[in-house]
Design a protein around this motif. Structure first.
Motif, PDB file in Angstrom:
ATOM      1  N   TYR A  94       3.911  -3.670  21.885  1.00  0.00           N
ATOM      2  CA  TYR A  94       3.070  -2.791  21.061  1.00  0.00           C
ATOM      3  C   TYR A  94       3.686  -1.401  20.900  1.00  0.00           C
ATOM      4  CZ  TYR A  94      -0.715  -6.230  21.502  1.00  0.00           C
ATOM      5  OH  TYR A  94      -1.482  -7.375  21.444  1.00  0.00           O
ATOM      6  N   LEU A  95       4.555  -1.042  21.881  1.00  0.00           N
ATOM      7  CA  LEU A  95       5.185   0.290  21.817  1.00  0.00           C
ATOM      8  C   LEU A  95       5.993   0.472  20.535  1.00  0.00           C
ATOM      9  CD1 LEU A  95       6.374   0.442  25.529  1.00  0.00           C
ATOM     10  CD2 LEU A  95       4.728   2.001  24.483  1.00  0.00           C
ATOM     11  N   ASP A  96       6.503  -0.654  19.989  1.00  0.00           N
ATOM     12  CA  ASP A  96       7.313  -0.561  18.759  1.00  0.00           C
ATOM     13  C   ASP A  96       6.485  -0.068  17.569  1.00  0.00           C
ATOM     14  OD1 ASP A  96       9.211  -1.692  20.336  1.00  0.00           O
ATOM     15  OD2 ASP A  96       8.846  -3.756  19.629  1.00  0.00           O
ATOM     16  N   LEU A  97       5.149  -0.087  17.696  1.00  0.00           N
ATOM     17  CA  LEU A  97       4.295   0.296  16.562  1.00  0.00           C
ATOM     18  C   LEU A  97       4.087   1.815  16.453  1.00  0.00           C
ATOM     19  CD1 LEU A  97       1.559  -2.482  16.985  1.00  0.00           C
ATOM     20  CD2 LEU A  97       3.315  -2.386  15.204  1.00  0.00           C
ATOM     21  N   LEU A 109      -0.581   1.388  25.313  1.00  0.00           N
ATOM     22  CA  LEU A 109       0.104   0.245  24.697  1.00  0.00           C
ATOM     23  C   LEU A 109       0.826  -0.608  25.754  1.00  0.00           C
ATOM     24  CD1 LEU A 109       1.406   2.071  21.504  1.00  0.00           C
ATOM     25  CD2 LEU A 109      -0.522   0.492  21.669  1.00  0.00           C
ATOM     26  N   THR A 110       1.316   0.037  26.813  1.00  0.00           N
ATOM     27  CA  THR A 110       1.948  -0.718  27.893  1.00  0.00           C
ATOM     28  C   THR A 110       0.910  -1.609  28.584  1.00  0.00           C
ATOM     29  OG1 THR A 110       3.481   1.111  28.201  1.00  0.00           O
ATOM     30  CG2 THR A 110       3.372  -0.482  29.993  1.00  0.00           C
ATOM     31  N   ARG A 156      -3.085  -8.247  26.723  1.00  0.00           N
ATOM     32  CA  ARG A 156      -3.108  -9.140  25.556  1.00  0.00           C
ATOM     33  C   ARG A 156      -1.726  -9.100  24.890  1.00  0.00           C
ATOM     34  NH1 ARG A 156      -7.337 -10.319  21.597  1.00  0.00           N
ATOM     35  NH2 ARG A 156      -8.655 -10.692  23.399  1.00  0.00           N
ATOM     36  N   PRO A 157      -0.716  -9.763  25.529  1.00  0.00           N
ATOM     37  CA  PRO A 157       0.662  -9.630  25.041  1.00  0.00           C
ATOM     38  C   PRO A 157       0.800 -10.019  23.566  1.00  0.00           C
ATOM     39  CG  PRO A 157       0.564 -10.972  27.045  1.00  0.00           C
ATOM     40  CD  PRO A 157      -0.838 -10.711  26.637  1.00  0.00           C
ATOM     41  N   LYS A 158       1.673  -9.298  22.877  1.00  0.00           N
ATOM     42  CA  LYS A 158       1.982  -9.612  21.486  1.00  0.00           C
ATOM     43  C   LYS A 158       2.827 -10.894  21.470  1.00  0.00           C
ATOM     44  CE  LYS A 158       3.186  -6.210  18.070  1.00  0.00           C
ATOM     45  NZ  LYS A 158       4.459  -6.482  17.474  1.00  0.00           N
ATOM     46  N   LEU A 169      -7.044  -0.340  18.159  1.00  0.00           N
ATOM     47  CA  LEU A 169      -7.384  -1.270  17.079  1.00  0.00           C
ATOM     48  C   LEU A 169      -6.213  -1.452  16.117  1.00  0.00           C
ATOM     49  CD1 LEU A 169     -11.079  -0.100  16.524  1.00  0.00           C
ATOM     50  CD2 LEU A 169     -10.253  -2.097  17.797  1.00  0.00           C
ATOM     51  N   ASN A 170      -5.469  -0.369  15.847  1.00  0.00           N
ATOM     52  CA  ASN A 170      -4.276  -0.530  15.001  1.00  0.00           C
ATOM     53  C   ASN A 170      -3.273  -1.459  15.675  1.00  0.00           C
ATOM     54  OD1 ASN A 170      -5.455   1.338  13.288  1.00  0.00           O
ATOM     55  ND2 ASN A 170      -3.548   2.419  12.886  1.00  0.00           N
ATOM     56  N   ALA A 171      -3.065  -1.243  16.980  1.00  0.00           N
ATOM     57  CA  ALA A 171      -2.086  -2.077  17.701  1.00  0.00           C
ATOM     58  C   ALA A 171      -2.502  -3.544  17.644  1.00  0.00           C
ATOM     59  CB  ALA A 171      -1.967  -1.609  19.147  1.00  0.00           C
ATOM     60  N   LEU A 172      -3.769  -3.822  17.877  1.00  0.00           N
ATOM     61  CA  LEU A 172      -4.221  -5.220  17.886  1.00  0.00           C
ATOM     62  C   LEU A 172      -4.026  -5.874  16.527  1.00  0.00           C
ATOM     63  CD1 LEU A 172      -7.458  -4.890  20.063  1.00  0.00           C
ATOM     64  CD2 LEU A 172      -5.370  -6.141  20.664  1.00  0.00           C
ATOM     65  N   GLU A 173      -4.090  -5.051  15.466  1.00  0.00           N
ATOM     66  CA  GLU A 173      -3.891  -5.610  14.123  1.00  0.00           C
ATOM     67  C   GLU A 173      -2.430  -5.574  13.688  1.00  0.00           C
ATOM     68  OE1 GLU A 173      -6.394  -4.546  10.905  1.00  0.00           O
ATOM     69  OE2 GLU A 173      -8.175  -4.443  12.168  1.00  0.00           O
ATOM     70  N   GLY A 174      -1.545  -5.100  14.577  1.00  0.00           N
ATOM     71  CA  GLY A 174      -0.115  -5.035  14.260  1.00  0.00           C
ATOM     72  C   GLY A 174       0.218  -3.929  13.256  1.00  0.00           C
ATOM     73  N   LYS A 175      -0.686  -2.928  13.143  1.00  0.00           N
ATOM     74  CA  LYS A 175      -0.447  -1.816  12.208  1.00  0.00           C
ATOM     75  C   LYS A 175       0.233  -0.655  12.944  1.00  0.00           C
ATOM     76  CE  LYS A 175      -4.502  -2.542   9.292  1.00  0.00           C
ATOM     77  NZ  LYS A 175      -5.900  -2.121   9.160  1.00  0.00           N
ATOM     78  N   PRO A 176       0.897   0.266  12.175  1.00  0.00           N
ATOM     79  CA  PRO A 176       1.506   1.427  12.844  1.00  0.00           C
ATOM     80  C   PRO A 176       0.464   2.225  13.628  1.00  0.00           C
ATOM     81  CG  PRO A 176       2.150   1.330  10.531  1.00  0.00           C
ATOM     82  CD  PRO A 176       1.114   0.268  10.730  1.00  0.00           C
ATOM     83  N   VAL A 177       0.859   2.733  14.792  1.00  0.00           N
ATOM     84  CA  VAL A 177      -0.021   3.565  15.618  1.00  0.00           C
ATOM     85  C   VAL A 177       0.343   5.021  15.336  1.00  0.00           C
ATOM     86  CG1 VAL A 177      -0.463   4.242  18.009  1.00  0.00           C
ATOM     87  CG2 VAL A 177      -0.328   1.814  17.402  1.00  0.00           C
TER      88      VAL A 177
END
Ligand SMILES: NC(=O)c1ccc[n+]([C@@H]2O[C@H](COP(=O)([O-])OP(=O)(O)OC[C@H]3O[C@@H](n4cnc5c(N)ncnc54)[C@H](O)[C@@H]3O)[C@@H](O)[C@H]2O)c1
Length: 361
Positions: free
Chosen positions: A282-285, A268-269, A275-277, A207-215
């Protein structure tokens, strides 16, 4: 003749999946779901069950003598599966009171009243009755690089959560040894899958990844857990309650050992594919945060006993289970929003500050 199940904690993550699995196997099964509806209990997860004639819900605390006494007398279960618990390690570090109250005193109350109910049964009703206590592999503490938890491993719980579950396991054992109550206990590794509350590791990552927040990854992410898809856990519980030997304990696991960092990277991979960013990966998060106090290093569980004696083994690999889980969360945005728009906010718990502040007062 169909079974009559009392399920405690059936509005929580595993309880919901278990009720679903029971109804899928035999839609005529009668179920009384007893749940206090704490922050972790979610009636929105149970809409499918409400459509079944044999399903009933009772909002009650398992520590409430009168309500539990009446529920047993009126419903007359053939089986009880006990999930109800405070279940989040981080919360147990900040506020152990609720864990001691529900996991120890609540389990004690349930055992006491369920035994009284069982004792008054006769004939085949008595023979077929079973009580299954659902517990965790965390009661065995932490492993080094080698070895596995077995049913004979020494109890060495390290968090207030695992200590309270260990106490409930001991009470369960005593009710069998002392009173001959037909009990079974299962100790399971980490579960994941549909309906898991957003504070647990896999939904937090997703859910953090989908919202673009730090994981957030605790410490250096090297802590190792064994992961089991929740539907496999539910099937194992059905296997143990139907075929297991009373008084025995059974370990349940996924044979999927993984460090928290590898888990996050795998998830994240996959999310990058599904659901590509718009930009980047997403790994950058991934963001390393302060470790959990007393963080157990490694859990790994041997499932030899349940495999050999009862013929159960997990069906899902981590990859197949996590793909199903990702798709489920993507398809159930409304369920997630229902939780996140309420009082609960994803945030850091479990650094022990809340408890220190209480003790200072
Ligand atoms: N989630 C895991 O990975 C895992 C692994 C092994 C074992 N377990 C055990 O499985 C059980 C279920 O875990 P979960 O992840 O579904 O937990 P959860 O926190 O999602 O759900 C717990 C449920 O119990 C209810 N509850 C809490 N206190 C209660 C009380 N006093 N009276 C009645 N109901 C109460 C809550 O409302 C909630 O619906 C727990 O006993 C846990 O220790 C969980």
């Amino acid at each position: 003749m169909s079974e009559k199940y009392i399920v405690t904690g059936g509005a929580g993550f595993i309880g919901v999946n278990f009720i679903y699995s029971l109804l899928k196997k035999d839609s005529a099964t009668q179920i009384l779901n007893i749940d206090k509806l704490t922050y972790a209990g979610n009636p929105n997860s149970l809409t499918f069950a409400s459509q079944h004639q044999g399903y009933r819900f009772l909002k009650a605390d398992i520590i409430d003598e009168k309500l539990i006494f009446n529920a047993l007398d009126e419903f007359k279960p053939t089986k009880i599966v006990h999930f109800a618990a405070e279940s989040h390690v981080d919360r147990s570090i900040d506020g152990p009171d609720a864990f001691v109250r529900t996991n120890i005193m609540g389990t004690y109350n349930l055992l006491k009243l369920a035994f009284r109910y069982f004792d008054a049964l006769t004939g085949s009703q008595k023979d077929r009755f079973r009580f299954l206590h659902v517990s965790t592999d965390e009661v065995f503490g932490s492993l080094g690089k080698q070895g596995f938890f077995t049913e004979d491993s020494r109890y060495a719980p390290n968090s207030p959560y695992s200590a309270s579950k260990a106490a409930s396991d001991h009470l369960t054992r005593a009710w069998h040894k002392t009173y001959g109550f037909p009990l079974l206990t299962t100790n399971c590794s980490n579960n994941y899958g549909p309906y898991q509350f957003p504070e647990k590791l896999i939904p937090v990552i997703l859910l953090n990844a989908l919202e673009g927040k730090p994981v957030p990854i605790y410490g250096d992410g090297s802590n190792i857990r064994d992961w089991l898809y929740v539907e496999d856990h539910c099937e194992a519980i059905q296997t143990v309650i139907n075929k297991g030997k009373t008084g025995e304990t059974y370990n349940i696991g996924g044979a999927n050992e993984m460090s928290n960092l590898r888990l996050a990277e795998t998830l994240l991979t996959l999310l990058d594919e599904i659901r590509p960013k718009k930009k980047g990966s997403y790994l950058d998060l991934i963001s390393f945060v302060k470790d959990r106090p007393g963080h157990d290093m490694r859990y790994a569980i041997s499932i030899d006993k349940i495999k050999k004696e009862l013929g159960w083994q997990p069906k899902e690999s981590f990859l197949s289970g996590i793909k199903k889980t990702i798709h489920w969360y993507l398809e159930h945005e409304g369920w997630v929003k229902g939780i996140l728009s309420g009082e609960y906010k994803i945030g850091r718990l479990g650094l022990g500050e809340a408890l220190k502040n209480v003790l200072k007062r």
